[in-house]
Design a protein around this motif. Structure first.
Motif, PDB file in Angstrom:
ATOM      1  N   THR A 154      75.145  65.073  -1.744  1.00 28.73           N
ATOM      2  CA  THR A 154      75.486  63.664  -1.947  1.00 28.73           C
ATOM      3  C   THR A 154      74.394  62.773  -1.393  1.00 28.73           C
ATOM      4  O   THR A 154      73.660  63.159  -0.476  1.00 28.73           O
ATOM      5  N   ASP A 155      74.262  61.582  -1.959  1.00 34.56           N
ATOM      6  CA  ASP A 155      73.352  60.567  -1.443  1.00 34.56           C
ATOM      7  C   ASP A 155      73.889  59.183  -1.785  1.00 34.56           C
ATOM      8  O   ASP A 155      74.463  58.991  -2.848  1.00 34.56           O
TER       9      ASP A 155
ATOM     10  N   LEU B  29      84.330  68.524   0.884  1.00 35.43           N
ATOM     11  CA  LEU B  29      84.087  67.083   0.764  1.00 35.43           C
ATOM     12  C   LEU B  29      82.612  66.780   1.019  1.00 35.43           C
ATOM     13  O   LEU B  29      81.977  67.421   1.844  1.00 35.43           O
ATOM     14  N   SER B  30      82.083  65.784   0.308  1.00 33.89           N
ATOM     15  CA  SER B  30      80.800  65.188   0.663  1.00 33.89           C
ATOM     16  C   SER B  30      81.074  63.769   1.151  1.00 33.89           C
ATOM     17  O   SER B  30      82.038  63.137   0.713  1.00 33.89           O
ATOM     18  N   VAL B  31      80.235  63.278   2.064  1.00 34.86           N
ATOM     19  CA  VAL B  31      80.457  61.957   2.669  1.00 34.86           C
ATOM     20  C   VAL B  31      79.174  61.141   2.617  1.00 34.86           C
ATOM     21  O   VAL B  31      78.149  61.547   3.167  1.00 34.86           O
ATOM     22  N   SER B  32      79.211  59.994   1.955  1.00 34.49           N
ATOM     23  CA  SER B  32      78.083  59.061   1.930  1.00 34.49           C
ATOM     24  C   SER B  32      78.474  57.804   2.698  1.00 34.49           C
ATOM     25  O   SER B  32      79.410  57.101   2.319  1.00 34.49           O
TER      26      SER B  32
ATOM     27  N   PHE C 268      76.185  71.796  -3.471  1.00 35.29           N
ATOM     28  CA  PHE C 268      76.908  70.525  -3.456  1.00 35.29           C
ATOM     29  C   PHE C 268      76.073  69.555  -2.625  1.00 35.29           C
ATOM     30  O   PHE C 268      75.592  69.925  -1.549  1.00 35.29           O
TER      31      PHE C 268
ATOM     32  N   SER D  38      83.162  62.561  -2.173  1.00 33.77           N
ATOM     33  CA  SER D  38      83.468  63.347  -3.359  1.00 33.77           C
ATOM     34  C   SER D  38      84.104  64.637  -2.884  1.00 33.77           C
ATOM     35  O   SER D  38      83.833  65.094  -1.768  1.00 33.77           O
ATOM     36  N   GLY D  39      84.933  65.207  -3.727  1.00 30.20           N
ATOM     37  CA  GLY D  39      85.632  66.417  -3.331  1.00 30.20           C
ATOM     38  C   GLY D  39      85.625  67.463  -4.421  1.00 30.20           C
ATOM     39  O   GLY D  39      85.585  67.133  -5.604  1.00 30.20           O
TER      40      GLY D  39
ATOM     41  N   SER E 172      76.819  55.602  -4.739  1.00 36.88           N
ATOM     42  CA  SER E 172      76.796  56.936  -4.128  1.00 36.88           C
ATOM     43  C   SER E 172      77.080  57.950  -5.217  1.00 36.88           C
ATOM     44  O   SER E 172      78.032  57.796  -5.976  1.00 36.88           O
TER      45      SER E 172
ATOM     46  N   SER F 298      77.418  62.239  -6.015  1.00 37.06           N
ATOM     47  CA  SER F 298      77.460  63.619  -5.528  1.00 37.06           C
ATOM     48  C   SER F 298      77.170  64.516  -6.707  1.00 37.06           C
ATOM     49  O   SER F 298      77.454  64.159  -7.851  1.00 37.06           O
TER      50      SER F 298
ATOM     51  N   SER G  32      80.064  56.785  -7.568  1.00 39.93           N
ATOM     52  CA  SER G  32      80.879  55.767  -6.920  1.00 39.93           C
ATOM     53  C   SER G  32      80.080  54.472  -6.854  1.00 39.93           C
ATOM     54  O   SER G  32      79.026  54.410  -6.232  1.00 39.93           O
TER      55      SER G  32
ATOM     56  N   THR H 238      78.498  68.278   3.096  1.00 44.88           N
ATOM     57  CA  THR H 238      77.212  67.594   3.021  1.00 44.88           C
ATOM     58  C   THR H 238      77.436  66.094   3.176  1.00 44.88           C
ATOM     59  O   THR H 238      78.542  65.602   2.956  1.00 44.88           O
ATOM     60  N   GLY H 239      76.388  65.376   3.612  1.00 40.66           N
ATOM     61  CA  GLY H 239      76.562  63.950   3.839  1.00 40.66           C
ATOM     62  C   GLY H 239      75.251  63.203   3.753  1.00 40.66           C
ATOM     63  O   GLY H 239      74.174  63.808   3.633  1.00 40.66           O
ATOM     64  N   ASP H 240      75.352  61.882   3.794  1.00 42.64           N
ATOM     65  CA  ASP H 240      74.166  61.030   3.746  1.00 42.64           C
ATOM     66  C   ASP H 240      74.489  59.726   4.452  1.00 42.64           C
ATOM     67  O   ASP H 240      75.624  59.255   4.416  1.00 42.64           O
ATOM     68  N   THR H 241      73.486  59.147   5.104  1.00 42.93           N
ATOM     69  CA  THR H 241      73.678  57.885   5.820  1.00 42.93           C
ATOM     70  C   THR H 241      72.603  56.890   5.411  1.00 42.93           C
ATOM     71  O   THR H 241      71.412  57.205   5.442  1.00 42.93           O
TER      72      THR H 241
ATOM     73  N   SER I  83      81.712  56.545   0.623  1.00 39.03           N
ATOM     74  CA  SER I  83      82.063  57.209  -0.634  1.00 39.03           C
ATOM     75  C   SER I  83      82.177  58.695  -0.354  1.00 39.03           C
ATOM     76  O   SER I  83      81.282  59.284   0.266  1.00 39.03           O
TER      77      SER I  83
END
Lengths: 340, 340
Positions: free
Chosen positions: A55-56, B92-95, A53, B146-147, A144, A146, A95, B127-130, B144
């Motif tokens: 995301t970016d 969850l992923s977090v952007s 999984f 995603s789940g 964004s 995922s 998104s 996972t995440g991105d900034t 954003s």
């Protein structure tokens, strides 16, 4: 004054009839047909294996550049992150955050490009969301994505790819020439007329990872060379593996126009972002098998992992043609904002 | 002039050492501990069942409001989309897209709130991105998420929840009072001092969906009542089911301060967004079992699905206390931008 160009309106994000119109009439026809109406959550069919999984967020400027656009990057970049875990990319979520006033014609081009790139990566666009913010509160469009991928290889399921798996003596290889995405964005942003033009290397990485696995290569680590370039990736891997990573300066594949532009602007090609290149770390006895896959696409062996001599901390070194070694530091980050 | 407040810098998004510092020193300590370094793609452990996948972008203004903030919404909203497919939210992923100049103290509060809300939803942040964009090119922060969720119930795996499953005679129920999120945002944005203050209803929906399933209720359809409110949700379901959906005006649970504010401002509570409310559509013989779960939280029966009399198209009607029926149309979208 001419007729105003059709553009995104604030009400397109309000959850009412205009939003449904934007999604159903403008965006959905650009995506592959799906049975039934779009739902808030999609149910998935996935091949067996362990799930990955990722995301970016994508904020690249300009939105369209030589060799790609933000839509193409948003699909390929996230699919590539999955490939770097040894996972076949399967499903994407999208998104969109749109700025009021974004021309609808541009939005259509970007979404069509995203859809085409997702198909190229073998990904279904499973679910999406669209928001609109006021003029001056975003910059055209931010995307964004995922992704969900499947690690099918039993050995990789048991021994996940990662910096901790790197061993002293492992070979470092790159999958192609370095720095083109960074130079393409830089040239587009500053109006540099490069001759010949430098195109972004933006491309799916899974096909090459799959070819490596099929050739019997079992990577200790894979890392795509995006923001921060090879230098940032190696710094992370040195710390994650507690090893010293030594690059051979002469072995690094950098094309002449990229090298020239970097010299002109005082940039280091190893700090420049790529969007279709990865670093492969393999045991030394797999180097030839790996090169047989990578070399036809411009890939090359570039260095070796070794134990740091105490009391040295993990670090990245660049060995010059004269045999001297100098420290390669990652950039702090001011270099080139909004590269992806 | 005082000392400048620590804030997000453009270089925090550049992929270099400052970005790693932001992530490792500022953001990661706010998240639950994870083994090993953060990777571009996370490998997942999931309970058995059919997977659901969802995404949403969050652009709400103000970033903090009575009863919630953009971080809390970003975790709960996406988890709620999964619950609406009958899926237990798991990952969850977090952007994050940050504007240069965003105070770090505010960013910390929002990320801590996101992490707490994810835990409340039973979700791991996998996972995440900034990314960082220049001052004036975003609006503080956009998020954003995603789940991934799992549909564990065998019957729901075979017969997915959705508008097409709605049948004539089905009962329509809502899970609680309507319109509070919309009024809370409106009041915060326009400096209205409501007495008593109206708090957003932002809350996880899965616990109530799970309670319904455990009580033997098998929903034909579930829909969270976010952007566009109950009116937009019903319009979509009417079209998706090709039925006429009839609401009983007197049965709609709207709290007095919400009703008063709506009257004052000329708004329709059924158009206002909620962030912790859903519509449940069940066969009439399950209505009592469903109400036994929903009523203690303020839920209520609100109407019925029926076949449209030809040549009527699918539509949403509101039956007044006098027994007359009027058309309930969704808003076009101008009503209240950036509500979520």
């Amino acid at each position: 004054m001419g007729v105003a160009e059709p553009a995104v309106q604030l009400a397109h994000g309000g959850g009412g009839s205009l939003m449904r119109q934007l999604i159903e009439q403008e965006l959905r026809p650009l995506l592959p047909p799906e049975p039934g109406p779009l739902h808030d959550a999609a149910l998935l069919q996935l091949p067996p294996g362990r799930l990955a999984f990722s995301t970016d967020g994508y904020v690249v400027q300009p939105l369209e550049f030589p060799g790609g656009d933000i839509g193409r990057m948003a699909a390929i970049g996230t699919a590539n992150d999955l490939a770097m875990a040894g996972a076949r990319p399967c499903q994407l979520s999208v998104s969109l955050i749109l700025e009021e006033g974004l021309p609808l014609a541009l939005l259509r081009r970007l979404v069509a490009s995203l859809a085409a790139a997702a198909a190229e990566c073998g990904c279904r666009i499973a679910t999406g969301d669209t928001k609109v913010v006021e003029r001056g509160k975003a910059d055209g469009v931010f995307i964004s994505t995922s992704g969900i991928g499947v690690v099918e290889d039993p050995q990789l399921q048991r021994h996940p790819i990662g910096p901790a798996a790197i061993r002293p003596g492992d070979a470092l290889l790159v999958s192609g020439d370095l720095g083109r995405h960074g130079v393409a964005i830089l040239a587009a942003r500053h109006g540099l007329q490069l001759q010949p033009p430098v195109l972004s290397d933006c491309a799916p990485l899974w096909p090459m990872v799959q070819a490596l696995l099929q050739a019997g290569v079992r990577p200790h680590c894979l890392r795509d060379l995006t923001r921060g370039g090879l230098a940032a990736a190696l710094q992370e891997l040195a710390e994650g593996s507690a090893l010293e990573l030594v690059l051979e300066e002469q072995a690094l594949p950098v094309q002449e126009p990229v090298r020239r532009t970097c010299e002109l602007l005082g940039l280091e090609p190893l700090h420049l972002a790529n969007e279709g290149r990865f670093l492969l770390v393999v045991p030394a006895d797999q180097q030839q098998a790996a090169l047989a896959v990578l070399a036809p696409a411009g890939g090359a062996w570039v260095g070796t992992a070794r134990l740091p001599a105490p009391p040295q901390r993990p670090r990245v070194l660049l060995r010059t043609p004269l045999g001297t070694e100098r420290l390669l530091l990652p950039a702090t980050g001011e270099l080139l904002p909004r590269i992806c």
